[in-house]
Motif scaffolding. Structure first.
Motif, mmCIF file in Angstrom:
data_model
loop_
_atom_site.group_PDB
_atom_site.id
_atom_site.type_symbol
_atom_site.label_atom_id
_atom_site.label_comp_id
_atom_site.label_asym_id
_atom_site.label_seq_id
_atom_site.Cartn_x
_atom_site.Cartn_y
_atom_site.Cartn_z
ATOM 1 N N ARG A 24 23.297 -19.726 20.346
ATOM 2 C CA ARG A 24 24.336 -18.719 20.571
ATOM 3 C C ARG A 24 25.146 -18.597 19.277
ATOM 4 O O ARG A 24 25.546 -19.600 18.691
ATOM 5 C CB ARG A 24 25.227 -19.147 21.731
ATOM 6 N N PHE A 25 25.363 -17.355 18.848
ATOM 7 C CA PHE A 25 26.098 -17.077 17.620
ATOM 8 C C PHE A 25 27.265 -16.141 17.907
ATOM 9 O O PHE A 25 27.204 -15.326 18.821
ATOM 10 C CB PHE A 25 25.196 -16.392 16.588
ATOM 11 N N LEU A 26 28.308 -16.254 17.094
ATOM 12 C CA LEU A 26 29.401 -15.301 17.092
ATOM 13 C C LEU A 26 29.397 -14.614 15.740
ATOM 14 O O LEU A 26 29.254 -15.260 14.702
ATOM 15 C CB LEU A 26 30.747 -15.997 17.309
ATOM 16 N N VAL A 27 29.523 -13.297 15.758
ATOM 17 C CA VAL A 27 29.630 -12.503 14.538
ATOM 18 C C VAL A 27 30.995 -11.838 14.610
ATOM 19 O O VAL A 27 31.266 -11.051 15.517
ATOM 20 C CB VAL A 27 28.494 -11.463 14.456
ATOM 21 N N ALA A 28 31.877 -12.189 13.668
ATOM 22 C CA ALA A 28 33.273 -11.757 13.773
ATOM 23 C C ALA A 28 33.792 -11.227 12.441
ATOM 24 O O ALA A 28 33.328 -11.622 11.373
ATOM 25 C CB ALA A 28 34.135 -12.938 14.215
ATOM 26 N N HIS A 29 34.807 -10.335 12.548
ATOM 27 C CA HIS A 29 35.509 -9.884 11.353
ATOM 28 C C HIS A 29 36.038 -11.096 10.605
ATOM 29 O O HIS A 29 36.596 -12.011 11.215
ATOM 30 C CB HIS A 29 36.734 -9.052 11.725
ATOM 31 N N ILE A 43 29.434 -15.327 10.310
ATOM 32 C CA ILE A 43 28.446 -15.745 11.304
ATOM 33 C C ILE A 43 28.754 -17.195 11.654
ATOM 34 O O ILE A 43 28.823 -18.050 10.777
ATOM 35 C CB ILE A 43 27.016 -15.644 10.749
ATOM 36 N N LEU A 44 28.955 -17.454 12.937
ATOM 37 C CA LEU A 44 29.249 -18.800 13.430
ATOM 38 C C LEU A 44 28.214 -19.182 14.473
ATOM 39 O O LEU A 44 27.859 -18.370 15.328
ATOM 40 C CB LEU A 44 30.640 -18.848 14.059
ATOM 41 N N THR A 54 32.465 -24.140 16.978
ATOM 42 C CA THR A 54 31.459 -23.459 16.156
ATOM 43 C C THR A 54 31.306 -24.129 14.802
ATOM 44 O O THR A 54 32.161 -24.891 14.367
ATOM 45 C CB THR A 54 31.854 -21.990 15.921
ATOM 46 N N GLU A 55 30.198 -23.789 14.145
ATOM 47 C CA GLU A 55 29.962 -24.168 12.754
ATOM 48 C C GLU A 55 29.677 -22.897 11.965
ATOM 49 O O GLU A 55 28.935 -22.030 12.419
ATOM 50 C CB GLU A 55 28.772 -25.114 12.637
ATOM 51 N N TRP A 56 30.251 -22.817 10.773
ATOM 52 C CA TRP A 56 30.051 -21.677 9.902
ATOM 53 C C TRP A 56 28.603 -21.634 9.439
ATOM 54 O O TRP A 56 28.025 -22.657 9.063
ATOM 55 C CB TRP A 56 30.988 -21.778 8.708
ATOM 56 N N VAL A 57 28.018 -20.432 9.437
ATOM 57 C CA VAL A 57 26.656 -20.228 8.944
ATOM 58 C C VAL A 57 26.690 -19.438 7.636
ATOM 59 O O VAL A 57 26.106 -19.845 6.643
ATOM 60 C CB VAL A 57 25.783 -19.497 9.992
ATOM 61 N N ASP A 58 27.383 -18.295 7.628
ATOM 62 C CA ASP A 58 27.407 -17.427 6.452
ATOM 63 C C ASP A 58 28.510 -16.393 6.616
ATOM 64 O O ASP A 58 28.977 -16.144 7.726
ATOM 65 C CB ASP A 58 26.054 -16.724 6.294
ATOM 66 N N THR A 59 28.904 -15.776 5.516
ATOM 67 C CA THR A 59 29.825 -14.638 5.525
ATOM 68 C C THR A 59 29.182 -13.557 4.675
ATOM 69 O O THR A 59 28.789 -13.818 3.535
ATOM 70 C CB THR A 59 31.205 -15.024 4.977
#
Length: 78
Positions: A24-29, A43-44, A54-59
Motif C-alpha cells: 500500500r502506497f500514499l502519493v501526496a503533495h 511517494i510513501l 510510512t517510509e519515504w520512497v521518492d519525491t
C-alpha cells in the motif's frame, strides 16, 4: 509498464492511495516549508497498521510520474 490506479484518501487531503505489488502506497503533495505546493509529489510506502506509519520512497514532479515510479521501483521486485 503496469498502469496503476490511485484513489483519493478519505482522511488525508491532497493524498492518493495506491494498492499494488502486495503493498500500500500514499502519493501526496509535497509542501515546502512555507506550505506551498510546487508540483512535487511524495511517494510513501505504508509499513504499519495505519496510513500514518510510512517510509519515504521518492519525491518526484507530477502525480502521473509518481505512479510510474512505483511501477519502476516495485514492479521489478518479484
Amino acid at each position: 509498464m503496469k498502469q496503476l490506479k490511485a484513489t483519493k484518501h478519505k482522511e488525508f487531503p491532497n493524498t492518493y492511495i495506491v494498492e499494488d505489488f502486495g503493498k500500500r502506497f500514499l502519493v501526496a503533495h509535497y509542501l515546502e516549508s512555507d506550505d506551498e505546493f510546487r508540483g512535487e509529489w511524495t511517494i510513501l510506502e505504508v509499513v504499519g497498521d495505519t496510513d500514518s506509519d510510512t517510509e519515504w520512497v521518492d519525491t518526484v514532479f507530477g502525480k502521473g510520474y509518481a505512479l510510474m515510479r512505483i511501477s519502476e521501483i516495485f514492479g521489478e521486485k518479484k
